[in-house]
Motif scaffolding. Structure first.
Motif, PDB file in Angstrom:
ATOM      1  N   ILE A  89      22.024   7.566  42.809  1.00 21.56           N
ATOM      2  CA  ILE A  89      23.240   8.243  43.277  1.00 21.56           C
ATOM      3  C   ILE A  89      23.918   7.273  44.236  1.00 21.56           C
ATOM      4  CG2 ILE A  89      24.221  10.248  44.461  1.00 21.56           C
ATOM      5  CD1 ILE A  89      22.689  11.064  41.906  1.00 21.56           C
ATOM      6  N   ALA A  90      25.039   6.684  43.804  1.00 22.39           N
ATOM      7  CA  ALA A  90      25.741   5.690  44.619  1.00 22.39           C
ATOM      8  C   ALA A  90      26.827   6.388  45.431  1.00 22.39           C
ATOM      9  CB  ALA A  90      26.331   4.608  43.722  1.00 22.39           C
ATOM     10  N   ASN A  91      26.574   6.504  46.714  1.00 23.54           N
ATOM     11  CA  ASN A  91      27.442   7.282  47.606  1.00 23.54           C
ATOM     12  C   ASN A  91      27.438   6.606  48.976  1.00 23.54           C
ATOM     13  OD1 ASN A  91      28.784   9.748  48.664  1.00 23.54           O
ATOM     14  ND2 ASN A  91      26.805  10.094  49.673  1.00 23.54           N
ATOM     15  N   ALA A  92      28.540   6.736  49.703  1.00 28.80           N
ATOM     16  CA  ALA A  92      28.599   6.241  51.093  1.00 28.80           C
ATOM     17  C   ALA A  92      29.796   6.913  51.746  1.00 28.80           C
ATOM     18  CB  ALA A  92      28.746   4.722  51.124  1.00 28.80           C
ATOM     19  N   GLY A  93      30.099   6.531  52.954  1.00 25.65           N
ATOM     20  CA  GLY A  93      31.275   7.094  53.606  1.00 25.65           C
ATOM     21  C   GLY A  93      32.544   6.568  52.940  1.00 25.65           C
ATOM     22  N   GLY A  94      33.630   7.295  53.109  1.00 27.12           N
ATOM     23  CA  GLY A  94      34.892   6.857  52.507  1.00 27.12           C
ATOM     24  C   GLY A  94      35.568   5.796  53.364  1.00 27.12           C
ATOM     25  N   PRO A  95      36.451   4.973  52.761  1.00 30.08           N
ATOM     26  CA  PRO A  95      37.204   3.987  53.541  1.00 30.08           C
ATOM     27  C   PRO A  95      38.264   4.663  54.409  1.00 30.08           C
ATOM     28  CG  PRO A  95      37.929   3.972  51.245  1.00 30.08           C
ATOM     29  CD  PRO A  95      36.813   4.966  51.332  1.00 30.08           C
ATOM     30  N   PRO A  96      38.758   3.975  55.435  1.00 25.63           N
ATOM     31  CA  PRO A  96      39.755   4.600  56.316  1.00 25.63           C
ATOM     32  C   PRO A  96      41.073   4.901  55.604  1.00 25.63           C
ATOM     33  CG  PRO A  96      39.354   2.307  56.945  1.00 25.63           C
ATOM     34  CD  PRO A  96      38.385   2.622  55.847  1.00 25.63           C
ATOM     35  N   SER A  97      41.837   5.814  56.190  1.00 29.03           N
ATOM     36  CA  SER A  97      43.141   6.147  55.603  1.00 29.03           C
ATOM     37  C   SER A  97      44.153   5.047  55.946  1.00 29.03           C
ATOM     38  CB  SER A  97      43.616   7.498  56.139  1.00 29.03           C
ATOM     39  OG  SER A  97      43.713   7.433  57.538  1.00 29.03           O
ATOM     40  N   GLY A 134      13.925   2.206  29.307  1.00 24.07           N
ATOM     41  CA  GLY A 134      14.710   2.965  28.320  1.00 24.07           C
ATOM     42  C   GLY A 134      15.159   4.318  28.820  1.00 24.07           C
ATOM     43  N   TRP A 135      15.293   4.462  30.132  1.00 22.43           N
ATOM     44  CA  TRP A 135      15.773   5.742  30.697  1.00 22.43           C
ATOM     45  C   TRP A 135      16.384   5.472  32.072  1.00 22.43           C
ATOM     46  CZ3 TRP A 135      16.188   9.459  34.388  1.00 22.43           C
ATOM     47  CH2 TRP A 135      16.500  10.763  33.962  1.00 22.43           C
ATOM     48  N   GLY A 136      17.571   5.977  32.290  1.00 21.22           N
ATOM     49  CA  GLY A 136      18.181   5.837  33.609  1.00 21.22           C
ATOM     50  C   GLY A 136      19.414   6.701  33.743  1.00 21.22           C
ATOM     51  N   ARG A 137      19.696   7.092  34.972  1.00 19.44           N
ATOM     52  CA  ARG A 137      20.903   7.868  35.270  1.00 19.44           C
ATOM     53  C   ARG A 137      21.570   7.239  36.500  1.00 19.44           C
ATOM     54  NH1 ARG A 137      19.683   9.517  31.025  1.00 19.44           N
ATOM     55  NH2 ARG A 137      19.131  11.637  30.381  1.00 19.44           N
ATOM     56  N   ILE A 138      22.847   6.874  36.346  1.00 18.69           N
ATOM     57  CA  ILE A 138      23.623   6.377  37.483  1.00 18.69           C
ATOM     58  C   ILE A 138      24.790   7.330  37.681  1.00 18.69           C
ATOM     59  CG2 ILE A 138      25.082   4.487  38.328  1.00 18.69           C
ATOM     60  CD1 ILE A 138      23.316   2.556  36.709  1.00 18.69           C
ATOM     61  N   VAL A 139      24.916   7.857  38.891  1.00 15.81           N
ATOM     62  CA  VAL A 139      26.033   8.758  39.204  1.00 15.81           C
ATOM     63  C   VAL A 139      26.733   8.223  40.451  1.00 15.81           C
ATOM     64  CG1 VAL A 139      26.745  11.099  39.815  1.00 15.81           C
ATOM     65  CG2 VAL A 139      24.833  10.770  38.220  1.00 15.81           C
ATOM     66  N   ASN A 140      28.005   7.870  40.301  1.00  8.21           N
ATOM     67  CA  ASN A 140      28.804   7.449  41.458  1.00  8.21           C
ATOM     68  C   ASN A 140      29.498   8.668  42.044  1.00  8.21           C
ATOM     69  OD1 ASN A 140      28.476   4.510  41.257  1.00  8.21           O
ATOM     70  ND2 ASN A 140      29.561   4.756  39.314  1.00  8.21           N
TER      71      ASN A 140
END
Ligand SMILES: NC(=O)c1ccc[n+]([C@@H]2O[C@H](COP(=O)([O-])OP(=O)(O)OC[C@H]3O[C@@H](n4cnc5c(N)ncnc54)[C@H](OP(=O)(O)O)[C@@H]3O)[C@@H](O)[C@H]2O)c1
Length: 253
Positions: A89-97, A134-140
Motif C-alpha cells: 500500500i503506497a501512501n504518504a502525506g499529501g504535497p502542500p497546496s 507469481g502473486w502480488g498486489r500494489i495499491v496506490n
C-alpha cells in the motif's frame, strides 16, 4: 466475504494514522501480517500497539519514503523481518497546496520525490519478489483530484495523475504474472489532515454542501475499497482507480 489474504505479508506506508492506518487495520482484520511505516517513531509504535490489540500480527519500521535511501532501507528491512512483501500500500502525506502560477522549482522537486517517486521506487523495490512468487498486489493511495483537479492543489493534481499513469503502464507489464496494480482515490475523508485544512466552520459547511453524500468519508470506507483490491477475488482487476468520494466527481466515466 473471505478475501483470502490471511497469512499474506503487507507493507503499508503512511500507516500510522488516517487512511493508511485504516487500511492497515483492514488488512490485519483479514489475517494479513502487516508492516506499518511512517516517519514519527512514537506515532508509529502507538499505531502498532492499537493494531495488535486483538492479536494482529503487526510490526513497525520507521522510514521517510520521500527519498530513494528511505525506500530502499524500508523494503530491505521489511524483507529481512517478514521474508517478503505480497501486498504494497503506497501512501504518504499529501504535497502542500499552491496555485500553478506561484510554485517554484524547489516545491515541485520536493513534491515529486514525495508523491511520484515514492510510488515508483516502492513498486520497483517490491516487484522482483512478487514476480518471482507469481502473486502480488500494489495499491496506490491517490485522490479524487486524478479525475477532477482541485484548484489550489496543483502539485497533487499533477503528480497523482503521473502516479496513475505510471501504475496503469506497470499494470500491463506485470498483468500476466499474478501481480495487480491499482489505486484507491479518496474524496474528502475525515482524518487529522482534513480537520486541519477545514477547521473553519464556514469552509467546512461549504465543502460538505458540495458533496452529494453530504458527509465526509470515514477512513474505514476508503480502506474497505483498498483492501478489496488486495483480495484474491480482485485478481482480474488491474490498472484501475477506485474512487471513494460520496459522488463528488461529477463526470460520467
Ligand atoms: N484525507 C483526505 O480527505 C484525502 C483526500 C484525498 C487524498 N488524500 C491523500 O491520501 C493520503 C493519506 O491522507 P490522510 O488524510 O490519511 O493523511 P494523514 O492523516 O496526514 O496521514 C499521512 C500518513 O503518512 C505519513 N507520512 C507523511 N509523510 C511521509 C513521508 N515522507 N514518509 C513516510 N510517511 C509519511 C504520516 O506519518 P508521519 O508524518 O509520521 O510520517 C501518516 O502516517 C495523502 O496523500 C492525502 O493527500 C487524502
Amino acid at each position: 466475504m473471505n478475501l483470502q489474504i490471511a497469512g499474506k505479508t503487507a507493507l503499508v506506508t503512511g500507516g500510522s494514522k488516517g487512511i493508511g492506518y485504516a487500511i492497515a487495520a483492514g488488512l490485519v482484520a483479514e489475517g494479513a501480517r502487516v508492516v506499518v511505516s511512517a516517519r514519527d517513531q512514537g506515532m508509529l509504535e502507538a499505531a502498532v500497539q492499537r493494531l495488535g490489540e486483538d492479536g494482529g500480527d503487526v510490526l513497525a519500521i520507521a522510514a521517510d519514503v520521500s527519498s530513494a535511501k528511505g525506500v530502499r532501507g524500508l523494503v530491505d528491512a521489511a524483507v529481512e523481518r517478514v521474508g517478503h512483501v505480497d501486498v504494497l500500500i503506497a501512501n504518504a502525506g499529501g504535497p502542500p497546496s499552491g496555485l500553478p502560477s506561484n510554485l517554484d522549482d524547489g516545491a515541485w522537486a520536493r513534491a515529486t520525490e514525495l508523491t511520484l517517486m515514492s510510488a515508483v521506487r516502492l513498486a520497483r523495490a517490491v516487484l522482483p519478489g512478487m514476480r518471482e512468487r507469481g502473486w502480488g498486489r500494489i495499491v496506490n493511495v491517490t485522490s479524487l483530484s486524478v479525475k477532477q483537479p482541485i484548484n489550489d492543489l496543483t502539485l497533487s493534481n499533477a503528480l497523482r495523475a503521473a502516479v496513475t499513469a505510471f501504475a496503469r503502464t506497470l499494470a500491463n507489464e506485470v498483468a500476466s504474472e499474478g501481480v495487480t496494480v491499482n489505486a484507491v482515490a479518496p474524496g474528502y475523508t475525515a482524518t487529522e489532515r482534513l480537520e486541519e485544512l477545514f477547521a473553519d466552520d464556514y469552509a467546512r459547511a461549504r465543502l460538505l454542501a458540495s458533496i452529494p453524500a453530504k458527509r465526509f468519508a470515514a477512513p474505514e470506507e476508503v480502506a474497505a475499497a483498498a483492501v478489496f483490491l488486495c483480495s484474491q477475488q480482485a485478481a482480474y482487476v488491474t490498472g484501475q482507480t477506485l474512487v471513494v468520494d460520496g459522488g463528488m466527481v461529477a463526470s460520467t466515466y
